[in-house]
Design a protein around this motif. Structure first.
Motif, mmCIF file in Angstrom:
data_model
loop_
_atom_site.group_PDB
_atom_site.id
_atom_site.type_symbol
_atom_site.label_atom_id
_atom_site.label_comp_id
_atom_site.label_asym_id
_atom_site.label_seq_id
_atom_site.Cartn_x
_atom_site.Cartn_y
_atom_site.Cartn_z
ATOM 1 N N HIS A 1 9.031 52.420 20.130
ATOM 2 C CA HIS A 1 7.794 52.177 20.872
ATOM 3 C C HIS A 1 6.991 50.978 20.345
ATOM 4 O O HIS A 1 5.909 50.687 20.879
ATOM 5 C CB HIS A 1 6.943 53.445 20.890
ATOM 6 C CG HIS A 1 7.632 54.589 21.563
ATOM 7 N ND1 HIS A 1 8.074 54.526 22.859
ATOM 8 C CD2 HIS A 1 8.005 55.808 21.088
ATOM 9 C CE1 HIS A 1 8.672 55.670 23.173
ATOM 10 N NE2 HIS A 1 8.643 56.452 22.119
ATOM 11 N N ARG B 1 2.113 60.236 20.668
ATOM 12 C CA ARG B 1 2.266 60.394 22.125
ATOM 13 C C ARG B 1 1.682 59.188 22.858
ATOM 14 O O ARG B 1 2.282 58.668 23.810
ATOM 15 C CB ARG B 1 1.580 61.684 22.566
ATOM 16 C CG ARG B 1 1.258 61.820 24.048
ATOM 17 C CD ARG B 1 2.472 61.940 24.928
ATOM 18 N NE ARG B 1 2.036 62.218 26.311
ATOM 19 C CZ ARG B 1 2.754 61.983 27.389
ATOM 20 N NH1 ARG B 1 3.965 61.466 27.297
ATOM 21 N NH2 ARG B 1 2.268 62.259 28.592
ATOM 22 N N SER C 1 3.906 56.220 22.625
ATOM 23 C CA SER C 1 5.143 56.348 23.405
ATOM 24 C C SER C 1 5.007 55.802 24.818
ATOM 25 O O SER C 1 6.008 55.659 25.522
ATOM 26 C CB SER C 1 5.587 57.816 23.460
ATOM 27 O OG SER C 1 4.784 58.587 24.345
ATOM 28 N N ALA D 1 6.085 54.876 16.097
ATOM 29 C CA ALA D 1 6.788 55.999 16.726
ATOM 30 C C ALA D 1 8.062 55.538 17.417
ATOM 31 O O ALA D 1 8.170 54.392 17.862
ATOM 32 C CB ALA D 1 5.872 56.702 17.733
ATOM 33 N N TRP D 2 9.003 56.464 17.510
ATOM 34 C CA TRP D 2 10.199 56.262 18.327
ATOM 35 C C TRP D 2 10.581 57.579 18.981
ATOM 36 O O TRP D 2 10.146 58.644 18.553
ATOM 37 C CB TRP D 2 11.369 55.700 17.504
ATOM 38 C CG TRP D 2 11.821 56.482 16.307
ATOM 39 C CD1 TRP D 2 11.380 56.356 15.018
ATOM 40 C CD2 TRP D 2 12.833 57.508 16.273
ATOM 41 N NE1 TRP D 2 12.045 57.225 14.183
ATOM 42 C CE2 TRP D 2 12.953 57.928 14.917
ATOM 43 C CE3 TRP D 2 13.660 58.087 17.229
ATOM 44 C CZ2 TRP D 2 13.847 58.926 14.515
ATOM 45 C CZ3 TRP D 2 14.559 59.073 16.834
ATOM 46 C CH2 TRP D 2 14.646 59.489 15.497
ATOM 47 N N SER D 3 11.355 57.471 20.056
ATOM 48 C CA SER D 3 11.762 58.658 20.815
ATOM 49 C C SER D 3 13.263 58.672 21.039
ATOM 50 O O SER D 3 13.913 57.620 21.096
ATOM 51 C CB SER D 3 11.056 58.713 22.178
ATOM 52 O OG SER D 3 9.672 58.953 22.044
ATOM 53 N N LEU E 1 10.053 63.109 19.710
ATOM 54 C CA LEU E 1 9.071 62.093 19.362
ATOM 55 C C LEU E 1 8.894 62.119 17.846
ATOM 56 O O LEU E 1 8.522 63.151 17.279
ATOM 57 C CB LEU E 1 7.745 62.381 20.058
ATOM 58 C CG LEU E 1 6.562 61.477 19.710
ATOM 59 C CD1 LEU E 1 6.836 60.021 20.095
ATOM 60 C CD2 LEU E 1 5.292 61.972 20.405
#
Length: 344
Positions: free
Chosen positions: A207, A255, A258, A288-290, A310
Motif C-alpha cells: 500500500h 485499513r 489500504s 501496510a500490505w495486503s 491486512l
C-alpha cells in the motif's frame, strides 16, 4: 475510610459463562465521522459521501464499520481490559448492520474462556462482545481474548477452559446491508477501477504510504472511543515509560492506508482473526500490505466479497510476516484477517 472508586476487574474476578452489561451507551453523530477522518487518512467513498451511498442503494452513508467496532470495544474496556497486560487477538467477528449518525450503541460481553498463566500473576480471558443499537438489534459481535493481571496472586486458579473458535467466518454468513446495489457504482468517484474480478487469490499488494504515529493523536483517538485502559495513558505503568498505542488505532491506520490498491473494498463485514503481533509506540511509522486470501460471491448480484490479510508493520520489507521459527517478525504490528464487500 470508604471508597467509591473502582480498580477494575482482575483475572480472579471473572466467572465462566457470566454476562457483563457494559455501562455508558453512546449516541454517534457526524462528529465521529469527521474526527475519524481527521485521525486516519480514510477515503472510502461509501462511508464518505451520502450521494455516493444513495447511488449504491443505501439511504445515506453509513459510518465506517470500525467506528462501531471502536465504540463497542471502548464500552467493554472498564470491565474487561482495564487491568490488561495486552489484548491478544480477535475472531468470529460479524458486522451485522450498518450504523448511521443518530444511532445509539451499547455493549455486553459473555465470558467464554479462562486460563491462568503459568507464572500465576496473570491469565487469559476470552469474551464474546456484542454491540446493539437503540432498537436492540445486534450491529456487530466478535470474540477477543485478553491477558489480564491478577490482583491477588494467591487467589485460586479457575479450571482452564479454552473455547474452540471457527478459523473463519463462513462466506454464506456474511451480511450485505439491505438495499446495497453496485449496478450504478461510479469507479471514477471511488478512486480506482479495480473490481472483484480483478483480484486473484494469493495476490500481494503493497500500500506504499506510511503514517508516523503521534503521541497526542493516539491518546485523542483512544479518548474518542472512551477506552480507559491505563496502559494507553499512564506512562508509569511500563518499565520503559512509554504509553502503549491502542491496537485499534493501528487497525484503523492500516485499513485507511489500504485504500491505495483496495479503494473499492468498501465495507468490512467479517473479522476472521487478528493479532497485535508486537507493541506500537508513538514515533513508529506504520506502513501496510495486503494479501488476497479468498474470494466469494454473495446473494446480492453485483456484490462480491474478498477475504483479505491486512498487515501493519514498522519498517522492514513488505510481504514478510514470520521468521524461520514461525514467530512474527519484530517489525510486524498487526495481522488482521477480514472479509469485505467490493463491486463485482
Amino acid at each position: 475510610m470508604t471508597t467509591k472508586t473502582s480498580q477494575g476487574r482482575f483475572f480472579e474476578d471473572y466467572r465462566l459463562g457470566e454476562t457483563i452489561a457494559h455501562a455508558i451507551p453512546r449516541t454517534l453523530s457526524g462528529g465521529e465521522r469527521a474526527l475519524y477522518h481527521a485521525l486516519y487518512p480514510s477515503r472510502f467513498a461509501l462511508t464518505s459521501s451520502d450521494e455516493f451511498a444513495r447511488a449504491c442503494g443505501l439511504p445515506a452513508a453509513p459510518l465506517d464499520g470500525l467506528i462501531a467496532f471502536h465504540t463497542v470495544f471502548g464500552k467493554s474496556v472498564p470491565d474487561i481490559s482495564l487491568n490488561a497486560v495486552a489484548n491478544l487477538g480477535y475472531g468470529e467477528g460479524h458486522f451485522r448492520r450498518s450504523v448511521h449518525p443518530g444511532d445509539t450503541l451499547r455493549a455486553e460481553s459473555e465470558v467464554i474462556g479462562l486460563r491462568q498463566n503459568s507464572n500465576g500473576k496473570s491469565g487469559v480471558v476470552w469474551v464474546r462482545t456484542s454491540g446493539r443499537n437503540q432498537r436492540d438489534e445486534v450491529v456487530l459481535d466478535y470474540v477477543r481474548w485478553v491477558m489480564v493481571r491478577k490482583g491477588d496472586f494467591d487467589a485460586p486458579a479457575p479450571p482452564p477452559h479454552i473455547p474452540t473458535l471457527a478459523a473463519t467466518v463462513k462466506a454464506a454468513d456474511l451480511r450485505v446491508p439491505k438495499g446495497l446495489d453496485f449496478s450504478a457504482y461510479d469507479f471514477g468517484q471511488a478512486g480506482e477501477p479495480y473490481r472483484w474480478g480483478d483480484y486473484a487469490v494469493g495476490e500481494m499488494i503493497d500500500h506504499v504510504d506510511g503514517v508516523t504515529i503521534e503521541e497526542a493523536e493516539h491518546m485523542m483517538a483512544t479518548r474518542l472511543w472512551q477506552n480507559t485502559a491505563r496502559v494507553h495513558f499512564d506512562a508509569t505503568l511500563r518499565p520503559d515509560g512509554k504509553r502503549l498505542i491502542y491496537g485499534g488505532h493501528v487497525i484503523s491506520i492500516a485499513r485507511a492506508l489500504s485504500f491505495n490498491g483496495l479503494a473499492n473494498v468498501q465495507l468490512i463485514v467479517g473479522l476472521n482473526a487478528g493479532a497485535h503481533a508486537n507493541p506500537c509506540f508513538a514515533g513508529d511509522t506504520v506502513t501496510a500490505w495486503s494479501e488476497v486470501l479468498d474470494k466469494a460471491e454473495t446473494a446480492v448480484p453485483g456484490v462480491g466479497a474478498l477475504r483479505l490479510r491486512l498487515v501493519a508493520r514498522k519498517g522492514g520489507a513488505p510481504f514478510r510476516l514470520r521468521g524461520e521459527d514461525g514467530t512474527y517478525l519484530p517489525e510486524v504490528l498487526l495481522d488482521l484477517d477480514y472479509w469485505a464487500l467490493v463491486p463485482n
